[in-house]
Scaffold this motif. Sequence first.
Motif, mmCIF file in Angstrom:
data_model
loop_
_atom_site.group_PDB
_atom_site.id
_atom_site.type_symbol
_atom_site.label_atom_id
_atom_site.label_comp_id
_atom_site.label_asym_id
_atom_site.label_seq_id
_atom_site.Cartn_x
_atom_site.Cartn_y
_atom_site.Cartn_z
ATOM 1 N N MET A 255 0.897 -1.163 0.339
ATOM 2 C CA MET A 255 0.122 -0.212 -0.015
ATOM 3 C C MET A 255 0.906 1.415 -0.470
ATOM 4 O O MET A 255 -0.137 2.616 -0.763
ATOM 5 C CB MET A 255 -1.141 -0.103 1.856
ATOM 6 N N GLY A 256 2.304 1.510 0.586
ATOM 7 C CA GLY A 256 2.839 2.386 0.466
ATOM 8 C C GLY A 256 4.453 2.419 1.141
ATOM 9 O O GLY A 256 4.403 1.538 1.648
ATOM 10 N N ILE A 257 4.724 2.986 1.017
ATOM 11 C CA ILE A 257 6.263 3.570 1.547
ATOM 12 C C ILE A 257 6.941 4.117 2.753
ATOM 13 O O ILE A 257 5.921 4.121 2.993
ATOM 14 C CB ILE A 257 7.456 3.844 0.112
ATOM 15 N N SER A 258 7.485 3.107 3.689
ATOM 16 C CA SER A 258 7.653 3.238 4.538
ATOM 17 C C SER A 258 9.151 4.128 5.269
ATOM 18 O O SER A 258 9.896 2.948 4.323
ATOM 19 C CB SER A 258 6.768 2.091 5.809
ATOM 20 N N PHE A 259 9.683 4.479 6.320
ATOM 21 C CA PHE A 259 10.540 4.858 6.807
ATOM 22 C C PHE A 259 11.331 3.578 7.701
ATOM 23 O O PHE A 259 9.959 3.919 8.882
ATOM 24 C CB PHE A 259 10.878 6.521 7.161
ATOM 25 N N ILE A 260 11.501 2.892 8.419
ATOM 26 C CA ILE A 260 11.987 1.810 8.952
ATOM 27 C C ILE A 260 13.728 1.758 9.889
ATOM 28 O O ILE A 260 14.072 2.072 8.941
ATOM 29 C CB ILE A 260 11.670 0.391 8.722
ATOM 30 N N SER A 261 13.500 1.577 10.683
ATOM 31 C CA SER A 261 15.150 1.496 10.853
ATOM 32 C C SER A 261 15.575 0.212 11.082
ATOM 33 O O SER A 261 15.347 -1.371 10.053
ATOM 34 C CB SER A 261 14.977 1.414 12.699
ATOM 35 N N ASP A 262 17.081 -0.317 10.917
ATOM 36 C CA ASP A 262 18.013 -0.837 10.520
ATOM 37 C C ASP A 262 17.476 -2.364 11.402
ATOM 38 O O ASP A 262 17.557 -3.409 11.478
ATOM 39 C CB ASP A 262 19.089 -0.890 10.288
ATOM 40 N N THR A 263 17.088 -1.844 12.650
ATOM 41 C CA THR A 263 16.955 -3.151 13.562
ATOM 42 C C THR A 263 15.479 -4.060 13.273
ATOM 43 O O THR A 263 15.750 -4.752 13.465
ATOM 44 C CB THR A 263 16.475 -2.229 15.135
ATOM 45 N N LEU A 264 14.577 -3.294 12.766
ATOM 46 C CA LEU A 264 13.452 -3.982 12.910
ATOM 47 C C LEU A 264 14.127 -4.275 10.896
ATOM 48 O O LEU A 264 13.481 -5.911 11.409
ATOM 49 C CB LEU A 264 12.004 -2.504 12.052
ATOM 50 N N ALA A 265 14.699 -4.095 10.066
ATOM 51 C CA ALA A 265 14.695 -4.614 8.432
ATOM 52 C C ALA A 265 15.220 -5.900 9.048
ATOM 53 O O ALA A 265 14.875 -6.719 8.360
ATOM 54 C CB ALA A 265 14.991 -3.480 8.363
ATOM 55 N N ALA A 266 16.843 -5.809 9.833
ATOM 56 C CA ALA A 266 17.034 -6.434 10.287
ATOM 57 C C ALA A 266 16.331 -8.268 10.956
ATOM 58 O O ALA A 266 16.893 -9.098 11.250
ATOM 59 C CB ALA A 266 18.458 -6.094 11.337
ATOM 60 N N LYS A 267 15.628 -7.767 11.169
ATOM 61 C CA LYS A 267 15.148 -8.715 12.632
ATOM 62 C C LYS A 267 13.393 -9.400 11.751
ATOM 63 O O LYS A 267 13.731 -10.680 12.011
ATOM 64 C CB LYS A 267 14.193 -8.092 13.426
ATOM 65 N N VAL A 268 13.164 -8.890 10.877
ATOM 66 C CA VAL A 268 12.096 -9.384 9.813
ATOM 67 C C VAL A 268 12.425 -10.260 9.024
ATOM 68 O O VAL A 268 13.207 -10.625 8.488
ATOM 69 C CB VAL A 268 10.930 -8.530 9.257
ATOM 70 N N PRO A 269 11.452 -11.545 9.010
ATOM 71 C CA PRO A 269 12.143 -12.561 8.216
ATOM 72 C C PRO A 269 12.005 -11.343 6.559
ATOM 73 O O PRO A 269 11.001 -11.054 5.672
ATOM 74 C CB PRO A 269 11.180 -13.592 7.779
ATOM 75 N N ALA A 270 13.291 -12.657 5.710
ATOM 76 C CA ALA A 270 13.518 -11.551 4.107
ATOM 77 C C ALA A 270 12.140 -12.389 2.721
ATOM 78 O O ALA A 270 11.247 -12.812 3.561
ATOM 79 C CB ALA A 270 14.536 -12.246 3.552
ATOM 80 N N THR A 271 11.606 -10.778 2.334
ATOM 81 C CA THR A 271 10.539 -11.456 1.365
ATOM 82 C C THR A 271 10.644 -10.613 0.098
ATOM 83 O O THR A 271 10.960 -8.873 0.560
ATOM 84 C CB THR A 271 9.003 -10.879 2.441
ATOM 85 N N SER A 272 10.037 -10.869 -0.660
ATOM 86 C CA SER A 272 10.299 -10.646 -2.053
ATOM 87 C C SER A 272 8.990 -8.827 -1.731
ATOM 88 O O SER A 272 8.951 -9.036 -3.121
ATOM 89 C CB SER A 272 9.657 -11.504 -3.032
ATOM 90 N N GLN A 273 8.289 -8.840 -1.010
ATOM 91 C CA GLN A 273 7.556 -7.828 -1.102
ATOM 92 C C GLN A 273 7.772 -6.734 -0.530
ATOM 93 O O GLN A 273 7.006 -5.506 -1.166
ATOM 94 C CB GLN A 273 6.092 -8.742 0.102
ATOM 95 N N VAL A 274 9.532 -6.678 0.045
ATOM 96 C CA VAL A 274 9.462 -5.503 0.165
ATOM 97 C C VAL A 274 11.053 -5.500 -0.410
ATOM 98 O O VAL A 274 11.529 -6.380 -0.182
ATOM 99 C CB VAL A 274 9.724 -4.947 1.754
ATOM 100 N N VAL A 275 11.578 -3.384 -1.081
ATOM 101 C CA VAL A 275 12.239 -3.718 -1.676
ATOM 102 C C VAL A 275 13.516 -2.261 -0.634
ATOM 103 O O VAL A 275 11.853 -1.802 -0.056
ATOM 104 C CB VAL A 275 12.802 -2.981 -2.866
ATOM 105 N N TYR A 276 14.601 -2.874 0.704
ATOM 106 C CA TYR A 276 15.361 -1.854 0.788
ATOM 107 C C TYR A 276 16.013 -0.381 0.334
ATOM 108 O O TYR A 276 16.409 -1.269 -0.665
ATOM 109 C CB TYR A 276 16.224 -2.556 2.209
ATOM 110 N N TYR A 277 16.005 0.326 0.526
ATOM 111 C CA TYR A 277 17.299 1.305 -0.312
ATOM 112 C C TYR A 277 18.007 2.134 1.236
ATOM 113 O O TYR A 277 17.258 2.631 1.813
ATOM 114 C CB TYR A 277 16.536 2.630 -1.049
ATOM 115 N N LYS A 278 18.644 2.548 0.890
ATOM 116 C CA LYS A 278 19.722 3.171 1.912
ATOM 117 C C LYS A 278 19.173 4.100 1.548
ATOM 118 O O LYS A 278 19.300 5.227 0.365
ATOM 119 C CB LYS A 278 21.248 2.960 1.400
ATOM 120 N N LEU A 279 19.608 5.189 3.104
ATOM 121 C CA LEU A 279 19.148 6.442 2.708
ATOM 122 C C LEU A 279 20.428 7.882 3.500
ATOM 123 O O LEU A 279 21.753 7.152 3.883
ATOM 124 C CB LEU A 279 18.029 6.956 4.213
ATOM 125 N N GLU A 280 20.776 8.799 3.122
ATOM 126 C CA GLU A 280 21.948 9.918 3.429
ATOM 127 C C GLU A 280 21.193 10.734 4.193
ATOM 128 O O GLU A 280 20.168 11.343 3.572
ATOM 129 C CB GLU A 280 22.301 10.245 2.373
#
Length: 313
Positions: A255-280
């Motif tokens: 449904m939409g784009i979210s800002f999340i922490s690497d704390t969360l991204a590192a813990k949740v199961p890997a899925t093809s439903q989400v694409v991650y991008y680095k921010l600066e």
Amino acid sequence: MFQGMEYVYEVYKERSFSRAADKLFVSQPSLSAAVKRVERKVGYPIFDRSTKPLQLTEFGRRYIQAVEQILATENDFSNFVNDWGGLKTGTLVLGGSSLFSSWVLPPLMGEFARRFPLVKLELVEESTARLETLLRSGAIDLVMDNCELDLEVFDRHVFRKEYLLLAVPGSFPVNESLKAYQIPAETIQSQSFLRKEVEAVPLAVFQKEPFLVLKPENDTRQRAMELCSRCGFQPEILFELDQQMTSYNITCSGMGISFISDTLAAKVPATSQVVYYKLEGSGCSRNLYFYWKRGRYFSRAMQEFLELSVSVK
């Protein structure tokens, strides 16, 4: 004057007679009668029963302040006694938001329980604002949070640094032209995405996409809005949410784009439903802290837990 204060304080914490009754394992009529007895004894109403959720009267606020001072003194002495006995008894109360209570604190608690099996562990899962209130009152020993709390009131220990990432539904067409910027989940777990050669995505390319953001008082929300502003746009907000985990799950639904922490991204199961991008940008990193009330008795259980967090993380 403070006989029965435990009933009053539980109602204050829960802001509900029914929820407090459940916590105390008493009937709601019995709890209501107990609180009324305290109010008759002190001579003034403690709760304004006309409000929802239940609120304190002005007199009630002063009463609760006195109760918290009593409880803090009792807690400090209890911790002293437990330390004197070599952590053969006692309680350690931890607090965190749903993210930290679900993913970060449990492994630390498990290891602490193995090392000190006679110390009872309790976990309070609440919003940052509520956790700050409970920590200030002495109801919680240590709180994990990534916000900046008042250092005149609280002391802190850095657990780790965390970084904000952009989580985009895999079904969004915009991803097709941005494959060079996409970072695999394993690079988040290893933190190798932080290497200089890994490029940050140009955030402005998402300005026409729907965003999921947290409520205005949330640190992640404030950082996200600042990052978008620096890139020259205000995000199109689809939902305002309370929890980062909820935002991530809605992103997974497409449904939409979210800002999340690497704390969360590192813990949740890997899925093809989400694409991650680095921010600066300077707002993309922050510290994750353990907080405790300044000036309180710093128990050995608290010390051991903080030392353990350094070795387990």
